[in-house]
Design a protein around this motif. Structure first.
Motif, PDB file in Angstrom:
ATOM      1  N   GLY A  81       0.799  -1.228   0.000  1.00  0.00           N
ATOM      2  CA  GLY A  81       0.000   0.000   0.000  1.00  0.00           C
ATOM      3  C   GLY A  81       0.823   1.266   0.000  1.00  0.00           C
ATOM      4  O   GLY A  81       0.362   2.312  -0.418  1.00  0.00           O
ATOM      5  N   ASP A  82       2.069   1.195   0.471  1.00  0.00           N
ATOM      6  CA  ASP A  82       2.911   2.377   0.518  1.00  0.00           C
ATOM      7  C   ASP A  82       3.813   2.504  -0.698  1.00  0.00           C
ATOM      8  O   ASP A  82       4.597   3.442  -0.785  1.00  0.00           O
ATOM      9  N   ALA A  83       3.728   1.565  -1.622  1.00  0.00           N
ATOM     10  CA  ALA A  83       4.570   1.628  -2.820  1.00  0.00           C
ATOM     11  C   ALA A  83       4.064   2.740  -3.738  1.00  0.00           C
ATOM     12  O   ALA A  83       2.870   2.869  -3.986  1.00  0.00           O
ATOM     13  N   ILE A  84       4.975   3.530  -4.226  1.00  0.00           N
ATOM     14  CA  ILE A  84       4.626   4.637  -5.111  1.00  0.00           C
ATOM     15  C   ILE A  84       4.742   4.149  -6.548  1.00  0.00           C
ATOM     16  O   ILE A  84       5.803   3.704  -6.989  1.00  0.00           O
ATOM     17  N   VAL A  85       3.650   4.243  -7.274  1.00  0.00           N
ATOM     18  CA  VAL A  85       3.618   3.806  -8.661  1.00  0.00           C
ATOM     19  C   VAL A  85       3.503   5.052  -9.536  1.00  0.00           C
ATOM     20  O   VAL A  85       2.544   5.818  -9.408  1.00  0.00           O
ATOM     21  N   PRO A  86       4.471   5.298 -10.411  1.00  0.00           N
ATOM     22  CA  PRO A  86       4.363   6.489 -11.261  1.00  0.00           C
ATOM     23  C   PRO A  86       3.240   6.320 -12.277  1.00  0.00           C
ATOM     24  O   PRO A  86       3.093   5.281 -12.911  1.00  0.00           O
ATOM     25  N   THR A  87       2.438   7.343 -12.390  1.00  0.00           N
ATOM     26  CA  THR A  87       1.338   7.318 -13.351  1.00  0.00           C
ATOM     27  C   THR A  87       1.737   8.121 -14.580  1.00  0.00           C
ATOM     28  O   THR A  87       2.483   9.098 -14.474  1.00  0.00           O
ATOM     29  N   PRO A  88       1.283   7.730 -15.752  1.00  0.00           N
ATOM     30  CA  PRO A  88       1.634   8.508 -16.950  1.00  0.00           C
ATOM     31  C   PRO A  88       0.981   9.880 -16.888  1.00  0.00           C
ATOM     32  O   PRO A  88      -0.110  10.047 -16.356  1.00  0.00           O
TER      33      PRO A  88
END
Length: 148
Positions: A81-88
């Motif tokens: 839940g704390d992982a940052i996923v870059p969004t386009p």
């Protein structure tokens, strides 16, 4: 007939708060170690050692809410839940809106300047409106407004 006397006056007061400090700050010295008299202040100023009381040296157990929050945070971290996923990056609509407004406004003023009812005044007002609306729209869309 005799008047009845007034009832005794009622005094309303706030009730003393009933709570327990469960998360006292730990970086402060224990309460018993601080000098509370003039002689204690003088001894502390002269460098006499101040011994804490044995009751204050025992740490208090954590509050149940803190344990629940730690467990919840650990489950969230385990689930990612704390992982940052870059969004386009989303495509901007500013350029599309700029051209739509520019063509609409300039079309209106061009019709006034070059349309079937043209004369010297409508031509002047039409060309001036085209210049003013173009400059204003460029200023607002590209220098005042943020990208959206």
């Amino acid at each position: 007939m005799r008047d009845e006397s007034d009832p005794p006056r009622k005094l309303y007061r706030l009730k003393a708060p009933e709570f327990e400090a469960v998360n006292a700050p730990t970086d402060l010295p224990p309460r018993d170690a601080t000098p509370t008299s003039v002689q204690g202040h003088l001894r502390a100023a002269n460098g006499a050692p101040v011994s804490p009381s044995p009751a204050s040296a025992v740490p208090k157990p954590d509050n149940d809410v803190q344990a629940l929050l730690r467990d919840e945070a650990a489950r969230r971290r385990a689930a990612g839940g704390d992982a940052i996923v870059p969004t386009p990056r989303r495509r901007s609509r500013r350029a599309r809106d700029f051209w739509l407004l520019l063509l609409t406004a300039n079309g209106f003023f061009a019709f006034a300047a070059f349309g079937p009812y043209r004369n010297t005044m409508t031509f002047t007002y039409g060309v001036a409106g085209m210049i003013f609306s173009t400059i204003s729209l460029v200023w607002v869309m590209w220098f005042v407004m943020d990208d959206y």
